[in-house]
Design an enzyme around this catalytic site. Structure first.
Site, PDB file in Angstrom:
ATOM      1  N   GLU A  73       0.831  -1.207   0.000  1.00 36.81           N
ATOM      2  CA  GLU A  73       0.000   0.000   0.000  1.00 36.81           C
ATOM      3  C   GLU A  73       0.868   1.261   0.000  1.00 36.81           C
ATOM      4  OE1 GLU A  73      -3.983  -0.788   1.447  1.00 36.81           O
ATOM      5  OE2 GLU A  73      -3.049  -2.007   2.995  1.00 36.81           O
ATOM      6  N   HIS A  92      -1.894   3.838   8.121  1.00 34.63           N
ATOM      7  CA  HIS A  92      -3.046   3.173   7.485  1.00 34.63           C
ATOM      8  C   HIS A  92      -3.298   1.854   8.210  1.00 34.63           C
ATOM      9  CE1 HIS A  92      -5.555   1.029   4.727  1.00 34.63           C
ATOM     10  NE2 HIS A  92      -4.616   0.130   4.493  1.00 34.63           N
ATOM     11  N   HIS A  94      -6.541  -1.401   9.141  1.00 33.21           N
ATOM     12  CA  HIS A  94      -7.894  -1.956   9.004  1.00 33.21           C
ATOM     13  C   HIS A  94      -8.473  -2.128  10.404  1.00 33.21           C
ATOM     14  CE1 HIS A  94      -6.399  -4.104   5.066  1.00 33.21           C
ATOM     15  NE2 HIS A  94      -6.200  -2.815   5.047  1.00 33.21           N
ATOM     16  N   TYR A 113     -16.880  15.833  20.500  1.00 34.87           N
ATOM     17  CA  TYR A 113     -16.082  17.011  20.129  1.00 34.87           C
ATOM     18  C   TYR A 113     -14.685  16.657  19.621  1.00 34.87           C
ATOM     19  CZ  TYR A 113     -13.503  16.699  24.522  1.00 34.87           C
ATOM     20  OH  TYR A 113     -12.701  16.269  25.533  1.00 34.87           O
ATOM     21  N   HIS A 155     -12.542  -1.095   3.127  1.00 35.61           N
ATOM     22  CA  HIS A 155     -11.106  -1.323   3.282  1.00 35.61           C
ATOM     23  C   HIS A 155     -10.621  -0.996   4.702  1.00 35.61           C
ATOM     24  CE1 HIS A 155      -6.857  -0.692   1.323  1.00 35.61           C
ATOM     25  NE2 HIS A 155      -6.764  -1.059   2.587  1.00 35.61           N
ATOM     26  N   TYR A 208      -4.477  25.470  22.932  1.00 36.93           N
ATOM     27  CA  TYR A 208      -3.726  24.540  23.773  1.00 36.93           C
ATOM     28  C   TYR A 208      -2.430  24.131  23.077  1.00 36.93           C
ATOM     29  CZ  TYR A 208      -2.563  20.530  26.628  1.00 36.93           C
ATOM     30  OH  TYR A 208      -1.903  19.637  27.425  1.00 36.93           O
TER      31      TYR A 208
END
Ligand code: ZN
Length: 217
Positions: A73, A92, A94, A113, A155, A208
């Site tokens: 990938e 990345h 799954h 939030y 995916h 912050y």
């Protein structure tokens, strides 16, 4: 520690945090005009620094330096790092709940939030294309417009940030939001926060410090 050791530490954190479903996770970091990326088909417990592949961001042929082939990938990592100068690290995975929503093709609304950490009031689902294709990269980049992450249809998920610590944190936050959403759907669905409420939260995060690991509220 160098980037190679940082990548291995991040992989082990994905594993211990339950984000690495079936060794699916891969991690990359920008290193000047190159990227360093996890190798293909090597268990995280066996990765050594030399196995992290180096690929030029100026080249999209898949050529690499190192003893191990890069992740299958690599292209989406490469294309995100090329297109987004604000992103220096990509994660990345799954991860289970993110992948459930990606399969159902349900974008995550502003149910908490913390979604403000992703740059806006939702996390989109990119269109489907086969893994490792330039078409998938372009779908991801479209879904990540103004955002630091997206779900990938049928995916998984991908996130990017200015550094690897932040990218790893975002991956965990995205999975937490996905977990919350899946369970909230089972009890009638979330009450969604307004765009103004998310903007106000984002301003609070900025004051912050944008690189803060976790905003204090
Ligand atoms: Zn994948």
């Amino acid at each position: 520690m160098g980037y190679r050791e940082d990548i291995i530490t991040a992989c082990k954190a994905l594993e211990s945090d339950g984000l690495n479903r079936g060794a699916s996770g891969n991690v990359s970091v920008r290193d000047g005009g190159d990227m360093l990326i996890t190798p293909s088909a090597v268990g995280y417990d066996l990765i050594e620094p030399k196995m992290i592949a180096r690929m030029s961001l100026a080249d999209d042929t898949g050529a690499w330096d190192g003893p191990n082939k890069p992740s299958s990938e690599w292209r989406c990592h490469h294309d995100i790092l090329c297109a987004r100068s604000d992103i220096n690290a990509v994660v990345h995975t799954h991860a289970p709940y993110a992948t459930i929503l990606a399969i159902a093709r349900k974008p995550i609304p502003a149910l908490h939030y913390m979604i403000a950490a992703f740059g806006g009031p939702d996390i989109r689902v990119c269109d489907y294309a086969r893994y490792g294709t330039a078409e998938l990269s372009s779908h991801i980049l479209a879904a990540m417009e103004g955002r630091n992450g997206c779900l990938m249809a049928n995916h998984g998920m991908v996130v990017g940030a200015g550094d690897l610590t932040r990218a790893l944190w975002l991956a965990g936050e995205l999975e937490a939001l996905a977990h919350q959403y899946v369970h909230t759907l089972a009890i009638g669905g979330p009450v969604v926060l307004s765009d103004a409420e998310i903007e106000e939260t984002a301003r609070g995060f900025e004051s912050y410090g944008v690189q803060a690991k976790e905003p204090v509220v």
